[in-house]
Design an enzyme around this catalytic site. Structure first.
Site, PDB file in Angstrom:
ATOM      1  N   GLY A   2      -8.587   2.870   3.708  1.00  0.00           N
ATOM      2  CA  GLY A   2      -7.831   3.005   2.479  1.00  0.00           C
ATOM      3  C   GLY A   2      -6.448   3.547   2.784  1.00  0.00           C
ATOM      4  O   GLY A   2      -6.292   4.383   3.679  1.00  0.00           O
TER       5      GLY A   2
ATOM      6  N   LEU B  31     -14.811   4.629   2.853  1.00  0.00           N
ATOM      7  CA  LEU B  31     -14.615   3.982   4.143  1.00  0.00           C
ATOM      8  C   LEU B  31     -14.539   5.068   5.217  1.00  0.00           C
ATOM      9  O   LEU B  31     -14.454   6.254   4.905  1.00  0.00           O
ATOM     10  CB  LEU B  31     -13.344   3.140   4.133  1.00  0.00           C
ATOM     11  CG  LEU B  31     -13.326   1.981   3.143  1.00  0.00           C
ATOM     12  CD1 LEU B  31     -11.952   1.324   3.111  1.00  0.00           C
ATOM     13  CD2 LEU B  31     -14.397   0.950   3.497  1.00  0.00           C
ATOM     14  N   SER B  32     -14.532   4.649   6.484  1.00  0.00           N
ATOM     15  CA  SER B  32     -14.534   5.663   7.530  1.00  0.00           C
ATOM     16  C   SER B  32     -13.311   6.567   7.425  1.00  0.00           C
ATOM     17  O   SER B  32     -13.394   7.759   7.730  1.00  0.00           O
ATOM     18  CB  SER B  32     -14.611   5.016   8.912  1.00  0.00           C
ATOM     19  OG  SER B  32     -13.543   4.124   9.130  1.00  0.00           O
ATOM     20  N   GLU B  33     -12.162   6.026   6.985  1.00  0.00           N
ATOM     21  CA  GLU B  33     -10.977   6.855   6.776  1.00  0.00           C
ATOM     22  C   GLU B  33     -10.169   6.328   5.588  1.00  0.00           C
ATOM     23  O   GLU B  33     -10.096   5.114   5.371  1.00  0.00           O
ATOM     24  CB  GLU B  33     -10.036   6.849   7.998  1.00  0.00           C
ATOM     25  CG  GLU B  33     -10.693   7.192   9.311  1.00  0.00           C
ATOM     26  CD  GLU B  33     -10.976   8.660   9.506  1.00  0.00           C
ATOM     27  OE1 GLU B  33     -10.497   9.472   8.680  1.00  0.00           O
ATOM     28  OE2 GLU B  33     -11.652   9.003  10.476  1.00  0.00           O
ATOM     29  N   THR B  34      -9.577   7.267   4.863  1.00  0.00           N
ATOM     30  CA  THR B  34      -8.544   6.940   3.887  1.00  0.00           C
ATOM     31  C   THR B  34      -7.296   7.719   4.286  1.00  0.00           C
ATOM     32  O   THR B  34      -7.358   8.930   4.537  1.00  0.00           O
ATOM     33  CB  THR B  34      -8.975   7.302   2.461  1.00  0.00           C
ATOM     34  OG1 THR B  34     -10.121   6.512   2.110  1.00  0.00           O
ATOM     35  CG2 THR B  34      -7.860   7.025   1.471  1.00  0.00           C
TER      36      THR B  34
END
Length: 273
Positions: free
Chosen positions: A20, A44-47
């Protein structure tokens, strides 16, 4: 505000690692609680959250990254995704300097759309195989290295590519074995296959069972495999279900990570801070 989902370290949708990306207004970041809630919602795994900085400083944009569970010190794929958005929307041209927890990070867009990240090279400290690692992984390590402070992974070398690809670890057991996660790796089975080594990354302790493509881990994988293969420039394939390719170039205390990115969702976040 606009929110985008970008697949990083891939040149096609629905592959690589999705992140994101939110571009914020100038000024302080919103409260940490709001940032974390957004990242948890995106799931998600990272934003990544970025905001422009005043001109004339050491960096152009401030950048932070959150998993669904916590803030992290360094993230490669979400930095690539952020640089991709800034370049494709015209908000930045040329080289971008991001101010982050781990220092100033660079990102440069190439003519073909690829983005090259300039990250600090991770240190590698050989350690005795910790109790429980082999049992949790279901495979016997050849070697184990601890990585730098802002990464916090155990880098575990396994016997071959097939072992890495077929691994089905005990994730709850892995969560207690490192500061951030476990990265497993092996040399490519076929050196003519377009990549030099394969890896997978498991981060259950920060809310990510398996990360599709972990850019930051390649700041440790690059020196690890460059020392073994005798070349500064390599290509690593992360063998998750989505897969992704990271090209690495070891430059002493800096490592360049190159990959493509694709915006797959462009929408509006209605819950303002």
């Amino acid at each position: 505000m606009r929110i985008r989902i970008v697949d990083a370290f891939t040149d096609r949708p629905f592959a690589g690692n999705p992140a994101g990306v939110l571009i914020l207004q100038p000024g302080p970041f919103p409260d940490d609680d709001w940032l974390q809630r957004v990242a948890t919602e995106v799931n998600l795994s990272e934003t990544a959250f970025t905001r422009p900085l005043p001109p004339g400083g050491a960096a152009d944009w401030a950048l932070r990254w959150f998993t669904p569970a916590t803030e992290v010190d360094m993230c490669g794929h979400a930095t690539l995704a952020t640089a991709h958005v800034l370049h494709t929307t015209g908000l930045a041209t040329g080289a971008i300097r991001f101010a982050a927890r781990c220092g100033v990070l660079g990102a440069t867009a190439d003519d073909d759309g690829a983005v090259t990240l300039d990250f600090p090279t991770s240190s590698l400290t050989p350690v005795t195989i910790p109790d429980g690692v082999a049992a949790a992984l279901g495979a016997v390590p050849l070697s184990v290295h601890d990585t730098a402070e802002h990464i916090g992974d155990l880098l575990v070398e396994l016997a071959d590519e097939r072992t890495v690809r077929e691994l089905s670890p005990d994730l709850p057991s892995l969560a207690a074995l490192s500061r951030r996660g476990i990265v497993v790796t092996a040399a490519a089975e076929d050196p003519a296959g377009g990549y030099d080594f394969v890896s997978r990354g498991f981060f259950p302790g920060v809310g990510i069972d398996e990360d599709p493509v972990t850019g930051s881990a390649h700041t440790a994988l690059a020196p690890f495999w460059s020392a073994r293969l005798g070349r500064a420039e390599l290509a690593g394939l992360q063998g998750s279900a989505r897969t992704g390719l990271v090209r690495t170039s070891l430059r002493g205390d800096r490592t360049l990570l190159t990959g493509h990115a694709v915006t797959v969702i462009d929408g509006e976040l209605l819950a303002a801070p």
